[in-house]
Design a protein around this motif. Structure first.
Motif, PDB file in Angstrom:
ATOM      1  N   LYS A  69       0.583  -1.385  -0.070  1.00 17.56           N
ATOM      2  CA  LYS A  69       0.092  -0.096   0.030  1.00 17.56           C
ATOM      3  C   LYS A  69       0.878   1.275  -0.035  1.00 17.56           C
ATOM      4  CE  LYS A  69      -3.794   2.374   0.698  1.00 17.56           C
ATOM      5  NZ  LYS A  69      -4.115   2.792  -0.715  1.00 17.56           N
ATOM      6  N   TYR A 135      -9.509  -5.767  -9.069  1.00 18.15           N
ATOM      7  CA  TYR A 135      -9.712  -4.537  -8.443  1.00 18.15           C
ATOM      8  C   TYR A 135      -8.927  -3.301  -9.104  1.00 18.15           C
ATOM      9  CZ  TYR A 135     -12.489  -7.137  -4.884  1.00 18.15           C
ATOM     10  OH  TYR A 135     -13.438  -7.994  -4.142  1.00 18.15           O
ATOM     11  N   GLU A 138      -8.719   2.480  -7.544  1.00 14.19           N
ATOM     12  CA  GLU A 138      -9.584   3.126  -6.786  1.00 14.19           C
ATOM     13  C   GLU A 138     -10.529   1.894  -5.945  1.00 14.19           C
ATOM     14  OE1 GLU A 138      -9.301   3.423  -9.997  1.00 14.19           O
ATOM     15  OE2 GLU A 138      -8.236   5.357  -9.759  1.00 14.19           O
ATOM     16  N   GLU A 139     -10.904   0.936  -6.504  1.00 17.80           N
ATOM     17  CA  GLU A 139     -11.574  -0.042  -5.749  1.00 17.80           C
ATOM     18  C   GLU A 139     -10.775  -0.592  -4.562  1.00 17.80           C
ATOM     19  OE1 GLU A 139     -14.268  -1.526  -9.596  1.00 17.80           O
ATOM     20  OE2 GLU A 139     -12.323  -2.474  -9.330  1.00 17.80           O
ATOM     21  N   ASP A 141      -8.424   0.504  -2.952  1.00 16.21           N
ATOM     22  CA  ASP A 141      -8.021   1.673  -1.853  1.00 16.21           C
ATOM     23  C   ASP A 141      -9.286   1.539  -0.951  1.00 16.21           C
ATOM     24  OD1 ASP A 141      -5.745   2.252  -2.749  1.00 16.21           O
ATOM     25  OD2 ASP A 141      -6.467   4.352  -3.631  1.00 16.21           O
ATOM     26  N   ASP A 142     -10.520   1.679  -1.664  1.00 14.51           N
ATOM     27  CA  ASP A 142     -11.882   1.556  -0.757  1.00 14.51           C
ATOM     28  C   ASP A 142     -11.767   0.325   0.174  1.00 14.51           C
ATOM     29  OD1 ASP A 142     -14.063   3.022  -0.591  1.00 14.51           O
ATOM     30  OD2 ASP A 142     -15.356   1.665  -1.500  1.00 14.51           O
ATOM     31  N   VAL A 143     -11.496  -0.876  -0.558  1.00 21.76           N
ATOM     32  CA  VAL A 143     -11.483  -1.933   0.402  1.00 21.76           C
ATOM     33  C   VAL A 143     -10.528  -1.756   1.492  1.00 21.76           C
ATOM     34  CG1 VAL A 143     -11.032  -4.611   0.464  1.00 21.76           C
ATOM     35  CG2 VAL A 143     -12.258  -3.529  -1.522  1.00 21.76           C
ATOM     36  N   ASN A 145      -8.879   0.672   2.905  1.00 16.71           N
ATOM     37  CA  ASN A 145      -9.343   1.488   3.852  1.00 16.71           C
ATOM     38  C   ASN A 145     -10.423   1.234   4.785  1.00 16.71           C
ATOM     39  OD1 ASN A 145      -7.282   3.258   3.051  1.00 16.71           O
ATOM     40  ND2 ASN A 145      -8.473   4.425   1.620  1.00 16.71           N
ATOM     41  N   ASN A 146     -11.389   0.391   4.519  1.00 16.78           N
ATOM     42  CA  ASN A 146     -12.413  -0.162   5.258  1.00 16.78           C
ATOM     43  C   ASN A 146     -12.123  -1.510   5.761  1.00 16.78           C
ATOM     44  OD1 ASN A 146     -14.379   1.951   5.133  1.00 16.78           O
ATOM     45  ND2 ASN A 146     -14.589   1.346   2.992  1.00 16.78           N
ATOM     46  N   PRO A 152      -7.166  -7.022   3.584  1.00 13.50           N
ATOM     47  CA  PRO A 152      -8.237  -6.685   2.664  1.00 13.50           C
ATOM     48  C   PRO A 152      -8.751  -8.094   1.823  1.00 13.50           C
ATOM     49  CG  PRO A 152      -5.901  -6.167   1.112  1.00 13.50           C
ATOM     50  CD  PRO A 152      -5.834  -6.517   2.787  1.00 13.50           C
TER      51      PRO A 152
END
Ligand SMILES: NC(=O)c1ccc[n+]([C@@H]2O[C@H](COP(=O)([O-])OP(=O)(O)OC[C@H]3O[C@@H](n4cnc5c(N)ncnc54)[C@H](O)[C@@H]3O)[C@@H](O)[C@H]2O)c1
Ligand SMILES: [Zn+2]
Length: 255
Positions: A69, A135, A138-139, A141-143, A145-146, A152
């Motif tokens: 990351k 992925y 952007e997809e 990053d979303d996964v 970060n959450n 991930p």
């Protein structure tokens, strides 16, 4: 001539129909992406086996993914440098040109190069190891970060990994074939910013030379390949390549 004075190099380029360039981490050093080996190389600080293998990803997913990351974030902020742009310009000069890279940063493409043969994948692409779902960054990053504890996971529950070739893994077959084919047909082969230690990529310049190509090495330091090279241009690729491409354009004017 801006940088070429060697008569045999000039002769070889004048006759060249197929030029191949193989790049390594060194070409992106001037963009601010650390190399692995060489001065300030990453491998001098971290052990590759600890991070770049499927076993360590599986066993220490959070640590490995945090490292990737971090590298993704570095790459996103970096820009191509004059070396990347020079190689893009070179693509239309000889009759045939092939750009093969060991890099996973996508900077050649961002400099405008098309049909880049990526041997080790691309760090900004990710996929699920269970169902294969891709992925985008952007997809991902979303996964990420959450995600719980930086692990991930895909909707299917599988782990998501970067699309890069790790130690012990095979290179993408089709790209490797493209690379071999281009290499054996090359008249002039440029080995740029690579320590030439990671096989099978490191075999390519040797193979080119065995097939009769004129081998030019561009690197800030001597490498295991230097003995084999017909010409060594020592220095930063971001400074050498723009001058070299100008010279090649003079020697190979468009019909
Ligand atoms: N930018 C990236 O995508 C990146 C960065 C680090 C590592 N990697 C991966 O690690 C592996 C490492 O092998 P490698 O041979 O590509 O790199 P490497 O780190 O082993 O060697 C880098 C080479 O570049 C030279 N160098 C450093 N700065 C330079 C400059 N400004 N101009 C010219 N040469 C310069 C060094 O002397 C060294 O020989 C590759 O498989 C690659 O996938 C990729
Ligand atoms: Zn999945």
């Amino acid at each position: 001539m801006k940088i070429l004075s060697d008569p045999s190099a000039i002769e070889a380029i004048k006759k060249a129909k197929n030029i191949v360039a193989l790049t390594g981490a060194g070409i992106s050093a001037e963009s601010g992406i650390p190399t692995f080996r060489g001065e300030n190389g990453l491998w001098t600080k971290l052990s590759p086996e600890e991070l770049a293998s499927f076993e360590s990803f599986y066993q220490n997913t959070a640590v490995v993914m945090e490292w990737y990351k971090h590298r993704q974030e570095v790459i996103k902020k970096c820009k191509p440098n004059p070396g990347h742009y020079a190689l893009c310009e070179l693509s239309s000069v000889p009759e045939h040109f092939n750009l093969i890279t060991q890099n996973i940063d996508g900077l050649h493409q961002r400099a405008g190069s098309r049909d880049v043969v990526e041997l080790h994948g691309n760090l900004l692409e990710n996929y699920c190891v269970r169902c294969g779902q891709k992925y985008s960054i952007e997809e991902f990053d979303d996964v990420f970060n959450n995600a719980m504890n930086h692990v991930p996971r895909c909707n299917c529950g599988g782990l998501i990994r970067p699309n890069v070739v790790w130690f012990g893994e095979a290179l993408p077959r089709e790209n490797l074939e493209l690379a071999y084919n281009a290499t054996i047909q090359s008249d002039v082969f440029l080995s740029i910013g690579t320590s030439a230690q990671v096989r099978p990529a490191a075999d390519l310049p040797v193979l080119a030379k065995q097939g009769g190509a004129f081998l030019i090495e561009i690197n800030t330091q001597h490498t295991v390949l230097s003995e084999e090279a017909d010409l060594i241009l020592q220095g930063n690729s971001g400074e050498i390549l723009p001058q070299l491409v100008e010279d090649i354009k003079t020697l190979l004017p468009k019909a």
